[in-house]
Design a protein around this motif. Sequence first.
Motif, PDB file in Angstrom:
ATOM      1  N   ASN A  80       0.758  -1.167   0.090  1.00  0.00           N
ATOM      2  CA  ASN A  80      -0.086  -0.216   0.072  1.00  0.00           C
ATOM      3  C   ASN A  80       0.841   1.349  -0.074  1.00  0.00           C
ATOM      4  O   ASN A  80       1.977   1.089   0.632  1.00  0.00           O
ATOM      5  N   THR A  81       0.395   2.454  -0.534  1.00  0.00           N
ATOM      6  CA  THR A  81       1.100   3.598  -0.622  1.00  0.00           C
ATOM      7  C   THR A  81       0.535   4.558   0.279  1.00  0.00           C
ATOM      8  O   THR A  81      -0.675   4.976   0.130  1.00  0.00           O
ATOM      9  N   VAL A  82       1.234   5.354   0.998  1.00  0.00           N
ATOM     10  CA  VAL A  82       0.795   6.674   1.519  1.00  0.00           C
ATOM     11  C   VAL A  82       1.372   7.865   0.853  1.00  0.00           C
ATOM     12  O   VAL A  82       2.561   7.859   0.696  1.00  0.00           O
ATOM     13  N   PHE A  83       0.565   8.861   0.495  1.00  0.00           N
ATOM     14  CA  PHE A  83       1.139   9.749  -0.474  1.00  0.00           C
ATOM     15  C   PHE A  83       1.340  11.023   0.481  1.00  0.00           C
ATOM     16  O   PHE A  83       0.998  11.186   1.516  1.00  0.00           O
ATOM     17  N   GLN A  84       1.966  12.032  -0.233  1.00  0.00           N
ATOM     18  CA  GLN A  84       2.434  13.292   0.443  1.00  0.00           C
ATOM     19  C   GLN A  84       1.136  14.032   0.722  1.00  0.00           C
ATOM     20  O   GLN A  84       1.023  14.634   1.721  1.00  0.00           O
ATOM     21  N   ASN A  85       0.137  13.914  -0.274  1.00  0.00           N
ATOM     22  CA  ASN A  85      -1.276  14.530  -0.246  1.00  0.00           C
ATOM     23  C   ASN A  85      -2.031  13.565   0.286  1.00  0.00           C
ATOM     24  O   ASN A  85      -2.214  12.707  -0.378  1.00  0.00           O
ATOM     25  N   TYR A  86      -2.545  13.631   1.470  1.00  0.00           N
ATOM     26  CA  TYR A  86      -3.135  12.461   2.075  1.00  0.00           C
ATOM     27  C   TYR A  86      -4.177  11.960   1.376  1.00  0.00           C
ATOM     28  O   TYR A  86      -4.551  10.724   1.404  1.00  0.00           O
ATOM     29  N   ALA A 121      -6.630   3.047  16.768  1.00  0.00           N
ATOM     30  CA  ALA A 121      -5.774   2.851  18.002  1.00  0.00           C
ATOM     31  C   ALA A 121      -4.393   2.940  17.674  1.00  0.00           C
ATOM     32  O   ALA A 121      -3.545   3.752  18.325  1.00  0.00           O
ATOM     33  N   MET A 122      -3.760   2.169  16.810  1.00  0.00           N
ATOM     34  CA  MET A 122      -2.462   2.196  16.356  1.00  0.00           C
ATOM     35  C   MET A 122      -2.022   3.880  16.076  1.00  0.00           C
ATOM     36  O   MET A 122      -0.714   4.112  16.622  1.00  0.00           O
ATOM     37  N   VAL A 123      -2.801   4.592  15.524  1.00  0.00           N
ATOM     38  CA  VAL A 123      -2.254   5.888  15.173  1.00  0.00           C
ATOM     39  C   VAL A 123      -2.918   7.167  16.444  1.00  0.00           C
ATOM     40  O   VAL A 123      -2.856   7.939  15.863  1.00  0.00           O
ATOM     41  N   GLN A 124      -3.572   6.570  17.458  1.00  0.00           N
ATOM     42  CA  GLN A 124      -4.065   7.072  18.583  1.00  0.00           C
ATOM     43  C   GLN A 124      -5.091   7.983  18.027  1.00  0.00           C
ATOM     44  O   GLN A 124      -5.121   9.409  18.507  1.00  0.00           O
ATOM     45  N   LEU A 125      -6.072   7.502  17.109  1.00  0.00           N
ATOM     46  CA  LEU A 125      -7.042   8.446  16.802  1.00  0.00           C
ATOM     47  C   LEU A 125      -8.500   7.775  17.184  1.00  0.00           C
ATOM     48  O   LEU A 125      -9.453   8.218  16.359  1.00  0.00           O
ATOM     49  N   GLU A 126      -8.438   6.850  18.021  1.00  0.00           N
ATOM     50  CA  GLU A 126      -9.661   6.074  18.320  1.00  0.00           C
ATOM     51  C   GLU A 126     -10.958   7.215  18.757  1.00  0.00           C
ATOM     52  O   GLU A 126     -11.935   7.074  18.149  1.00  0.00           O
ATOM     53  N   GLN A 142      -2.659  13.065   8.346  1.00  0.00           N
ATOM     54  CA  GLN A 142      -1.838  12.219   7.726  1.00  0.00           C
ATOM     55  C   GLN A 142      -1.559  10.692   8.448  1.00  0.00           C
ATOM     56  O   GLN A 142      -1.571   9.735   7.909  1.00  0.00           O
ATOM     57  N   ARG A 143      -2.190  10.888   9.857  1.00  0.00           N
ATOM     58  CA  ARG A 143      -2.235   9.409  10.600  1.00  0.00           C
ATOM     59  C   ARG A 143      -3.519   8.757  10.048  1.00  0.00           C
ATOM     60  O   ARG A 143      -3.278   7.521   9.905  1.00  0.00           O
ATOM     61  N   VAL A 144      -4.345   9.362   9.705  1.00  0.00           N
ATOM     62  CA  VAL A 144      -5.686   8.563   9.198  1.00  0.00           C
ATOM     63  C   VAL A 144      -5.287   7.994   7.726  1.00  0.00           C
ATOM     64  O   VAL A 144      -5.418   6.641   7.447  1.00  0.00           O
ATOM     65  N   ALA A 145      -4.339   8.731   7.010  1.00  0.00           N
ATOM     66  CA  ALA A 145      -3.853   8.104   5.799  1.00  0.00           C
ATOM     67  C   ALA A 145      -3.203   6.993   5.873  1.00  0.00           C
ATOM     68  O   ALA A 145      -3.192   5.774   5.338  1.00  0.00           O
ATOM     69  N   ILE A 146      -2.399   6.982   7.043  1.00  0.00           N
ATOM     70  CA  ILE A 146      -1.440   5.631   7.365  1.00  0.00           C
ATOM     71  C   ILE A 146      -2.352   4.572   7.936  1.00  0.00           C
ATOM     72  O   ILE A 146      -2.215   3.569   7.576  1.00  0.00           O
ATOM     73  N   ALA A 147      -3.287   4.839   8.713  1.00  0.00           N
ATOM     74  CA  ALA A 147      -4.076   3.970   9.205  1.00  0.00           C
ATOM     75  C   ALA A 147      -4.879   3.283   8.160  1.00  0.00           C
ATOM     76  O   ALA A 147      -5.161   2.087   8.117  1.00  0.00           O
ATOM     77  N   ARG A 148      -5.457   3.973   7.034  1.00  0.00           N
ATOM     78  CA  ARG A 148      -6.068   3.438   5.901  1.00  0.00           C
ATOM     79  C   ARG A 148      -5.252   2.469   5.213  1.00  0.00           C
ATOM     80  O   ARG A 148      -5.790   1.511   4.677  1.00  0.00           O
TER      81      ARG A 148
END
Length: 373
Positions: A80-86, A121-126, A142-148
Amino acid sequence: MKQTLLSLSNLTKQFDGKKVLDSLDLEIFDGEFITLLGPSGCGKTTLLRMMAGFEHPDEGSITLGGQDLTHTPPEHRPLNTVFQNYALFPHMSVFDNVAYGLKMEKRPKEEIQQRVEEALAMVQLEDFARRKPHQLSGGQQQRVAIARAVVKRPKMLLLDEPLSALDFKLRRTMQVELKRLQRELGITFVFVTHDQEEALSMSDRVVVLKGGHIQQLGTPREVYERPANLFTARFVGETNFFPGRVDAANGDDTITVDVFGLKRTFRKPDFPVKEGQGLHVLLRPEDIRVLAPEDEDGVAGKIVERNYKGSTLDSVIHLEDGTEVLASEFFDEDDPTFDYRLGEPVKVSWVDGWEWLLPTEPEALPEEEGTDA
Ligand code: ATP
């Protein structure tokens, strides 16, 4: 024993007749945090997009766990890819953004619920699951993008300058968080940045790229302390390049080098050297010592700049021949030279053994021409 996860072999790519990647080989290990580092236009993003499947090589192959992926479309690659613009969906909640990929895979509702909760929870956004992206800060988005990206449990996560839009402090925080997340998940991270500090602090290994070629591949310490060439030495951190001349090749695996008239003994480098040959003596600012002018050791110069940085005192010193020397010394209030002001004469030396030698003109020094002293 390190196992190769992704293997890139002989990758070549041209755009408009210009080679952006040139017969590039790279093995990425399972579970490592590897960073592609290089100046703008060096081919980092092209290489990452090729791993993701958004770009196809003109030549060469990509295999993952032994399976050929070269022509596999992005959606069928286990990464999976996480881009600069979320690239979050603005009208969807945080929860729905993260759940999107699993819904597409038609996973059972309970499973989606559980996996999204875990990823948040992993990105502390519960506590932010019901918010829309515009109600979040840049770092939270950006943390949402990473969780996704991690919710789909990819074997590998590709991150293209994911922190570059964040301000300095948030960027530092996110660097620590990303590193923690990578350790906890055990997922292989391939990270693209042009920020050398970011690359050094986060990675297990760094790939230094220029002009579609790998200049060096190594641990942050190897790349910083033992740069393979002048490009890497210049690009990664600040360096003083002192001109040296080989005075004598000694029998005991050492050479005597003349540096600004000082005779210094160095370990013999791993490139061939002969008497009279010029070479670069590389010294990082933290290797330099500023001494009193009456000190017997060192090269004479004068202070032209001093910056107190809290833990270090950084100085710029001009030597008599005009060479500019950068020094960064741990602040020590008992050292009288720390009180020296601009314009005052000093001597410059360095910590023995901390130097690194590189040939002056590597192109002009093929193996067979050098006398292995
Ligand atoms: P940056 O840090 O600026 O993003 P980069 O190292 O990621 O740089 P790439 O985006 O890989 O560099 O681009 C490498 C070269 O290929 C650049 O000269 C760029 O202009 C060119 N390039 C990239 N994509 C294309 C394309 N689709 N068509 C034509 N040229 C391209």
